[in-house]
Scaffold this motif. Sequence first.
Motif, PDB file in Angstrom:
ATOM      1  N   LEU A  81       5.152 131.747 -46.171  1.00  0.00           N
ATOM      2  CA  LEU A  81       6.563 131.855 -46.439  1.00  0.00           C
ATOM      3  C   LEU A  81       7.006 130.455 -45.741  1.00  0.00           C
ATOM      4  O   LEU A  81       8.165 129.919 -46.169  1.00  0.00           O
ATOM      5  CB  LEU A  81       7.421 133.047 -45.840  1.00  0.00           C
ATOM      6  CG  LEU A  81       8.773 133.055 -46.618  1.00  0.00           C
ATOM      7  CD1 LEU A  81       8.693 133.565 -47.798  1.00  0.00           C
ATOM      8  CD2 LEU A  81       9.525 134.467 -45.906  1.00  0.00           C
ATOM      9  N   GLU A  88      16.068 130.501 -40.377  1.00  0.00           N
ATOM     10  CA  GLU A  88      15.960 129.812 -41.716  1.00  0.00           C
ATOM     11  C   GLU A  88      15.956 130.957 -42.642  1.00  0.00           C
ATOM     12  O   GLU A  88      15.389 130.921 -44.033  1.00  0.00           O
ATOM     13  CB  GLU A  88      14.674 129.099 -41.462  1.00  0.00           C
ATOM     14  CG  GLU A  88      14.433 128.021 -40.786  1.00  0.00           C
ATOM     15  CD  GLU A  88      12.998 127.730 -40.380  1.00  0.00           C
ATOM     16  OE1 GLU A  88      12.232 127.864 -41.283  1.00  0.00           O
ATOM     17  OE2 GLU A  88      12.801 127.229 -39.189  1.00  0.00           O
ATOM     18  N   LEU A  89      16.251 132.317 -42.602  1.00  0.00           N
ATOM     19  CA  LEU A  89      16.287 133.180 -43.399  1.00  0.00           C
ATOM     20  C   LEU A  89      17.592 133.374 -44.319  1.00  0.00           C
ATOM     21  O   LEU A  89      17.629 134.559 -44.689  1.00  0.00           O
ATOM     22  CB  LEU A  89      15.942 134.681 -42.721  1.00  0.00           C
ATOM     23  CG  LEU A  89      14.722 134.811 -41.980  1.00  0.00           C
ATOM     24  CD1 LEU A  89      14.532 136.091 -41.256  1.00  0.00           C
ATOM     25  CD2 LEU A  89      13.582 134.670 -43.198  1.00  0.00           C
ATOM     26  N   ASP A  90      18.311 132.487 -44.384  1.00  0.00           N
ATOM     27  CA  ASP A  90      19.251 132.520 -45.226  1.00  0.00           C
ATOM     28  C   ASP A  90      19.023 132.966 -46.995  1.00  0.00           C
ATOM     29  O   ASP A  90      18.212 132.210 -47.120  1.00  0.00           O
ATOM     30  CB  ASP A  90      20.284 131.388 -45.142  1.00  0.00           C
ATOM     31  CG  ASP A  90      21.588 131.417 -45.842  1.00  0.00           C
ATOM     32  OD1 ASP A  90      21.989 132.530 -46.019  1.00  0.00           O
ATOM     33  OD2 ASP A  90      22.248 130.591 -46.038  1.00  0.00           O
ATOM     34  N   GLY A  91      19.652 133.978 -47.216  1.00  0.00           N
ATOM     35  CA  GLY A  91      19.363 134.219 -48.506  1.00  0.00           C
ATOM     36  C   GLY A  91      18.141 135.234 -48.678  1.00  0.00           C
ATOM     37  O   GLY A  91      17.670 135.560 -49.814  1.00  0.00           O
ATOM     38  N   ALA A  92      17.733 135.670 -47.680  1.00  0.00           N
ATOM     39  CA  ALA A  92      16.144 136.531 -47.873  1.00  0.00           C
ATOM     40  C   ALA A  92      16.494 137.721 -48.011  1.00  0.00           C
ATOM     41  O   ALA A  92      17.663 138.322 -47.867  1.00  0.00           O
ATOM     42  CB  ALA A  92      15.452 136.121 -46.540  1.00  0.00           C
ATOM     43  N   THR A  93      15.513 138.384 -48.512  1.00  0.00           N
ATOM     44  CA  THR A  93      15.437 139.858 -48.757  1.00  0.00           C
ATOM     45  C   THR A  93      14.703 140.290 -47.636  1.00  0.00           C
ATOM     46  O   THR A  93      13.730 140.092 -47.057  1.00  0.00           O
ATOM     47  CB  THR A  93      14.671 140.284 -49.952  1.00  0.00           C
ATOM     48  OG1 THR A  93      15.345 139.499 -51.167  1.00  0.00           O
ATOM     49  CG2 THR A  93      14.878 142.003 -50.178  1.00  0.00           C
ATOM     50  N   ASP A 122      11.024 139.555 -47.885  1.00  0.00           N
ATOM     51  CA  ASP A 122      10.692 138.622 -47.501  1.00  0.00           C
ATOM     52  C   ASP A 122      10.242 138.607 -45.889  1.00  0.00           C
ATOM     53  O   ASP A 122       9.339 138.404 -45.113  1.00  0.00           O
ATOM     54  CB  ASP A 122      11.499 137.350 -47.340  1.00  0.00           C
ATOM     55  CG  ASP A 122      11.727 136.875 -48.999  1.00  0.00           C
ATOM     56  OD1 ASP A 122      10.841 136.635 -49.529  1.00  0.00           O
ATOM     57  OD2 ASP A 122      13.032 136.961 -49.241  1.00  0.00           O
ATOM     58  N   TYR A 170      22.024 137.725 -46.682  1.00  0.00           N
ATOM     59  CA  TYR A 170      20.667 138.294 -47.022  1.00  0.00           C
ATOM     60  C   TYR A 170      20.908 139.385 -47.936  1.00  0.00           C
ATOM     61  O   TYR A 170      22.063 140.116 -48.324  1.00  0.00           O
ATOM     62  CB  TYR A 170      19.999 138.998 -45.576  1.00  0.00           C
ATOM     63  CG  TYR A 170      20.836 140.145 -45.164  1.00  0.00           C
ATOM     64  CD1 TYR A 170      22.093 139.963 -44.475  1.00  0.00           C
ATOM     65  CD2 TYR A 170      20.259 141.264 -45.210  1.00  0.00           C
ATOM     66  CE1 TYR A 170      22.720 141.202 -43.898  1.00  0.00           C
ATOM     67  CE2 TYR A 170      20.982 142.496 -44.667  1.00  0.00           C
ATOM     68  CZ  TYR A 170      22.100 142.309 -44.108  1.00  0.00           C
ATOM     69  OH  TYR A 170      22.930 143.398 -43.540  1.00  0.00           O
ATOM     70  N   GLN A 171      19.736 140.073 -48.370  1.00  0.00           N
ATOM     71  CA  GLN A 171      19.746 141.244 -49.369  1.00  0.00           C
ATOM     72  C   GLN A 171      19.227 142.173 -48.756  1.00  0.00           C
ATOM     73  O   GLN A 171      17.702 142.114 -48.311  1.00  0.00           O
ATOM     74  CB  GLN A 171      18.992 140.817 -50.661  1.00  0.00           C
ATOM     75  CG  GLN A 171      19.908 140.020 -51.628  1.00  0.00           C
ATOM     76  CD  GLN A 171      19.277 140.003 -52.983  1.00  0.00           C
ATOM     77  OE1 GLN A 171      18.249 140.202 -53.243  1.00  0.00           O
ATOM     78  NE2 GLN A 171      20.190 139.633 -53.650  1.00  0.00           N
ATOM     79  N   VAL A 223       8.263 129.993 -42.880  1.00  0.00           N
ATOM     80  CA  VAL A 223       9.554 130.010 -41.890  1.00  0.00           C
ATOM     81  C   VAL A 223       9.022 130.423 -40.637  1.00  0.00           C
ATOM     82  O   VAL A 223       8.237 131.114 -40.319  1.00  0.00           O
ATOM     83  CB  VAL A 223      10.415 131.370 -42.518  1.00  0.00           C
ATOM     84  CG1 VAL A 223      11.417 131.857 -41.509  1.00  0.00           C
ATOM     85  CG2 VAL A 223      10.904 131.153 -43.784  1.00  0.00           C
ATOM     86  N   LYS A 259      25.947 137.503 -39.830  1.00  0.00           N
ATOM     87  CA  LYS A 259      27.202 137.330 -40.159  1.00  0.00           C
ATOM     88  C   LYS A 259      27.391 136.319 -39.075  1.00  0.00           C
ATOM     89  O   LYS A 259      28.131 135.373 -39.310  1.00  0.00           O
ATOM     90  CB  LYS A 259      28.310 138.775 -39.726  1.00  0.00           C
ATOM     91  CG  LYS A 259      29.288 138.613 -39.961  1.00  0.00           C
ATOM     92  CD  LYS A 259      30.180 139.880 -40.065  1.00  0.00           C
ATOM     93  CE  LYS A 259      31.537 139.897 -40.628  1.00  0.00           C
ATOM     94  NZ  LYS A 259      31.472 139.594 -42.063  1.00  0.00           N
TER      95      LYS A 259
END
Lengths: 469, 249, 249, 316, 418
Positions: free
Chosen positions: D111, D118-123, D168, D147-148, D113, D141
């Motif tokens: 991935l 760096e996990l912005d937007g990750a699932t 992810d 994240y999802q 990372v 936050k």
Amino acid sequence: MIPPSPPPMRQAGAIKWLRENLFSGPLNTALSIIGIIIVWLLVQGILPWLSHSVWDAQNLRECRNIIAERFGAGAEGACWAMVRDRWSQFLFGFYPNALYWRATLAFALLFVALAPILFSESLKIRRIILIAAAAIGVLGIIFGHAPVWVVVATWFGAAVWLWAGEFAPTKLLWFTALYPALAYWLLWGGSAWDPIMALAGFLIGYIAWRLLAARSTLVAAIVAVVLAMLWWLYYSGDAARDAEDLISLSIPQVSSRYFGGFLLSTTIGVAAIAMSLPMGIILALARRSDMFLVRALAVTFIEFIRGVPLITLLFVASLLLNYFLPPGTNFDIILRVVIMVTIFAAAYMAEVIRGGLAALPKGQYEAADSLGLDYWKAQRLIILPQALKISIPGIVSTFIGVFKDTTLVVFVGLLDPLKGITDAVRASTDWKGIYWEPYIFVALIFFTFCFAMSRYSMYLERRLKRDNH
Amino acid sequence: MQVSDEVAIQISNMNKWYGTFHVLRDINLTVNRGERIVIAGPSGSGKSTLIRCINRLEDHQSGQIIVDGIELTSDIKNIDKVRSEVGMVFQHFNLFPHLTVLENCTLAPIWVRKVPKREAEERAMHYLSKVKIPEQANKYPGQLSGGQQQRVAIARSLCMEPRIMLFDEPTSALDPEMIKEVLDTMIELAKEGMTMLCVTHEMGFAQAVANRVIFMDQGQIVEQNNPYDFFNNPKSERTKLFLSQILGH
Amino acid sequence: MQVSDEVAIQISNMNKWYGTFHVLRDINLTVNRGERIVIAGPSGSGKSTLIRCINRLEDHQSGQIIVDGIELTSDIKNIDKVRSEVGMVFQHFNLFPHLTVLENCTLAPIWVRKVPKREAEERAMHYLSKVKIPEQANKYPGQLSGGQQQRVAIARSLCMEPRIMLFDEPTSALDPEMIKEVLDTMIELAKEGMTMLCVTHEMGFAQAVANRVIFMDQGQIVEQNNPYDFFNNPKSERTKLFLSQILGH
Amino acid sequence: DTLSDVKARGELNCGVNIGLVGFAAPDANGNWSGFDIAVCKAVAAAVLGDASKVKYVPTSGQTRFTALSSGEVDLLARNSTWSFSRDTDLKLDFVAVNYYDGQGFMVRKDLGVTSAKELDGATVCIQTGTTTELNLADYFKANNMTYQPVAIDTNAEGEQQYLAGACDAYTTDASGLAATRAAFADPSNHIILPEIISKEPLAIAVRHGDNNWADIVRWTFYALVAAEEYGVTSANIEELAKSSQNPEVQRLLGTTDDLGKMIGLDKDWSKRAISASGNYGEIFAATIGEQTPIGLARGLNAQWTQGGLMYAPPFR
Amino acid sequence: MATTTEMTEQPSFRLSMLIYDRRYRSMTIQVAVFILVMAGAWWLIDNTIQNLANLGKDFNFDFLWKRAGYDIGFQLIPYNSDDTHFRAMIVGLLNTLLVAILGCIAATAIGVAAGVLRLSNNWLIARLMTVYVEMFRNIPLLLWILVIYAVFTEATPAPNAFRGENPTAHMWFFDSVAFTNRYTAIPTLAMTNDPGNLVLGKESISYATIAFIVALVAAFYIRRAISGWATTVQDATGDRPTTWWMQILVFVVPIVALIWYFGLHLQYPVLKGFNFAGGLNVPNSFFALWLALSLYTGAFIAEIVRAGILAVSRGQTEAAFALGLRPGRTMSLVILPQALRVIIPPLISQYLNLTKNSSLAIAVGYLDLRGTLGGVTLNQTGRELECVTLMMLIYLLLSLIISAGMNLYNNRVKLKER
Ligand SMILES: Nc1ncnc2c1ncn2[C@@H]1O[C@H](COP(=O)(O)OP(=O)(O)OP(=O)(O)O)[C@@H](O)[C@H]1O
Ligand SMILES: Nc1ncnc2c1ncn2[C@@H]1O[C@H](COP(=O)(O)OP(=O)(O)OP(=O)(O)O)[C@@H](O)[C@H]1O
Ligand SMILES: [Mg+2]
Ligand SMILES: [Mg+2]
């Protein structure tokens, strides 16, 4: 007179069959083609995987290696070796190996107990069921590490029940009445005196009732219930202990936490159905009562239970039941689950039986009345035997539903066969990563049971329609 | 009210309503022991209701019904006593389909009268012979013809050895050939002196056995008379009209 | 084959099988306009099947059926035409229980004949009056007695103003009192000159209205004759046997 | 009280995880083993004299505290984080931390990372009903990331989802991540990110209000810790009990003082507890240590003398 | 003649009449039952109070207004971890309703199709449907949910398979939809002339949505008016005017106009970072649950439909044919109206079952009412008594609403009988 002649031949054989059954019109042709495509896709998706089955491996990695070796790298295959390795857990959970015969025997005896209730009408069916039960019992006992005397006793017992099934099916009813106690003893073990003393409560109640019934049935019923209650609450435990000291009838005890897999499902399912039947009858009668308050209470209860998901009731069993009982009471989680599933099944059962009661013509009630039978006698001798018979298909489908729903106990931490055991297997290092095989295995067993039961109830339905005597 | 021992049923000023519908109006009727009474009348006139009041399958709202010296009130004990003295045969037989013919006949004696099983069975066979079907004892009702079923129903009632028998159109659900079987059985019974009340339109039967024919209309007893006069010199217009219809058919 | 205008139904060399069972064997029958034919015969002799072939509720495998000049083949248009010319009354009425009597009668005229609703209702009331139950128009079939239901069924067929009426044992599901109501209605119809084919065992009716009685046995027409000769001088043994049974009853 | 209940019952009800390799898992025959299990065994040995007299009650994240407060279990050794609200609002008593943990992330190597930042937007796969769920929300936050969440029910489910690429990142306590990764077919293709986003002191819990029972559990556990500190092992315990001159060891093993009496037990309680599965260090090494497939370093869980946080109060 | 209902005899009251007199006896029994039930209820409540006191807990719902602190993967109304437990509960409830309503619709469609096809004379299709029905009826729902979820997870690519020069996976339907093993990314609607939002406190709703709803409702009523008019014409002349094109236009014209006016267009999802963004990502857990519930319930509905059609006697069809009605008309005018009466009541109870069964969502991590209120909230707050009670009440309320609807319908269509 003109003699009958054979019908004119239009087309013969397979082509005619195809034409009539598959391609009889544009719509039908289209449907057939879609159907063939669906079947083809399914077969293509599953068949290679199935055909690359491996039965002998110690763990998943080995299994995959074997597949790669046999069918070429990249080949996908089913790893049934897992089933071979862990089938006992799927069936018995963590029930001690050496005692498998007890669980098997309890299961086989279940059919003997059911024979006079569900199969009494047809000798042929009764034979099949009893012979199958005898076979299961004998095989299970031989391969379940049973001591020799049990094997001998089972052979003997099998002979007796086959004989009874043949010539005196109503005598098997006695066995049915005793079965719950026997099954309890076989499954959980411990002293046989506990179930015996529990049964004694019924005997006491019955004696009291017989003695007083001549005076007033109402008083007799109340006294009988009270006496039995008192016996169970205060004396039966001590009596069992004393008797055990005198003559020991103990077999090794197995605690509930070892129950899992289909053993757990069946235990919960059968116990819940057996207990929900009387409860359902009472609820159904109450719901049809002409006493407003009784009816209102029954309706409230039934609609409440039917209105909430079973899973929330299981929550109540695992989270709340302890709040509702006197401080300090604490009992087995399986028992609590059985109670909640029983209540759940009873509400459904009540509706099924209510249907059966409603289907009885009013004349039956009137005839009973005019002969001078009182309410309870009329119910017991005339109404319920008929209503229950009509309801058997409904009862069987309720049972199928309950049996399937026992998989939900995983959400309160019990090891059901579907998710509980499967997760346990997948958590082990050997079989981590296995996915479809346990599901398919469990699905197959469920399907076999439920399908057999639903066929049986369909058979009954047809029979009921046929002989409306 | 004191009722003489000669009187089997005494109904005085009895009224009954279904909701607000007045089905039985001021019924007065005295039936002596051994009397055989036929009740006739157009459909909906309340014949069945009257019969059913007598063994309290329906309750009445005013007036008195005294059966065999026992007044019918809501007292359960009295009701039970009356019901075991009064046998009833229904239009649709109402046999218990899950029991054999023999079990149908022994059920009530065993459970209500507490007769030992052996004795109850003997008694049942006796009455089954009387209605001429002893050989059917071990069959189920569903295996019998309508006429046989109705005779079983009669035997079942007789097994309680009632002092009074009520029949509610016992032959009207039967095929013509079977009517005769049942009527013969009833005539036999009548000959033995059983007190009988019978709702029926079989005028042949009425003429043959009845002591008295009662004609009801709109919930009232319009006319009662001996059969001969009833058929030949009906007094009321209503009766004449009715007779012309059923005899003409 | 050219059929004269006088001929309503012409069946020639017709055969029908159910699977391998030969139900109708070489049937030949010509029915003229205005003729009233009664079909009799023992149970299972194929009477119903014959009737049902005429409006193609069953199809035949060989031979010809020509109704009102239209040959019955599997051509859907012909079938529709024939069916709207031929009315049928069933033993069990087969009224539509979810529609009122009036709606039962107007359904087909509106959707098949495309008659305006108003007009269809007028016509329905007309025929309901003819069968003497105009006052029941807004009830549901379930609220009527059997005889009334059968009369509605007749009215429903009449509303399509068919040229031929088929009756399949129209009175055998009825109580005796109600049979007369229905037979009266049918006699009325017969008087008006309707072409009728009627399967029935009511020999009184046959004698009163039929031009011809047809006797069937084992899928064949054994005998046909006028009623008088049929009843008094039956030719075949089979007929004699049959007559002795039903008349003796 | 709980002590006499347990004694009367002759069996200790111990709430454990349904299945977490290394910490608590049943084998094919239903025998439980693991780091948490050892605590149960030690307590059973101390109280009942027999380490096998334990009934293990598998509890899910949802049922564990209820099981405890309703009396279904006597103690909860089920990697439960000690937090303020649980201690107070849920009316539990956490007696001692048996493992200092922290929440981390595991991702696939490919991935690309290297940091949780760096996990912005990750699932992210997460087990519901745990404190990790709250930490995760707070962490993203605080770092202004989104994240999802993919909620999962059990660890096995989580692994499956993660391996199938349905998320992810997989987040849970670092120890759990290590245990999970260890069992993968290709552990080297997965990395555990350096950020530890929370403090997760996994503690043993008992019901609020029964202080005597809490004492027993607490000191049984500390006996294990102290034993390691003083070099008492299951191998040498008999010998040391007889011959040790170290007063600390003598007190611990009941050779001199009878500490057991103060908590309602006999003299040998601690000896039995330590013999059950060894001292803390032995247990660690045998169940989750570097020699096992789980391969966890002692880290924070080393003795205070070794730079860790394991610090048993004095036995006197 | 007297027409009032009065008792002529009023014998003096004796105590034994409480047992032996029919009138009083039922009173006696009812009072006894009532007392027993009340005593039982009091016993339970008393125990609960004592137990709560022993544990030092209380029974109150304040926790609902505290910060929830957890996130929910799929939500219909805005929600984040700062919102209250109450709002989390509402999110869960909406998720339950969403899957239940869509499930009922799909299950009906599947069930009706399967039920009708099972009766078809096409041998292959009839067998296939039988296999489908038996498979789903005889295997636990939970297993189907897990298996279907597994199929979704295992058979679809991860989002990063869409990345790069030579992606191993590609999007469907002109690059608008991406099936991944986490979710299905579908386009959302965007507007160039955004009319803004109607803000009601915390909630807001777009004026465009309102406009569309109004247009649809209006169109619906106009359509009704049109078919009413057609019926009037038919009644008067016997011919039914062709109206299908009008009926379609009534819907199409205003919708097209609104789309044009607002500049409505699709916004496609694109791969951004780890995931697709810009569109709507519907999680697989939802699809799996929805599909499993629909297929499972559909199998039961198929049986109901089949039984309903078979329940209409063959004579009805024959009578309709004999009157000259075509098969299609026979179906719509005669068979279906009757079959529906048989079908609807058990159908509704299947809807009830589906709604209740949706509580298995937790198995695939779809946070419904059971997952939020009865799962995370219960677990984070430890308020099991409150949470479970509230959850049961909400489910009960849903059930009661559904069965009330059923009773209304039943009473309306009950066949009139003598
Ligand atoms: N349960 C009931 N509720 C209301 N009305 C009833 C009830 N039973 C009967 N009736 C009405 O009471 C009247 C008398 O009924 P009953 O059955 O006694 O008539 P009958 O003389 O026996 O007629 P039939 O010859 O048709 O049997 C009828 O008008 C009937 O509709
Ligand atoms: N659908 C069918 N399939 C096979 N055989 C049939 C079918 N319908 C009728 N039959 C048989 O065809 C024969 C003629 O039947 P049909 O109903 O025409 O007799 P029927 O003369 O009307 O008798 P009934 O007086 O009993 O009505 C009977 O033997 C019957 O069993
Ligand atoms: Mg009557
Ligand atoms: Mg016929």
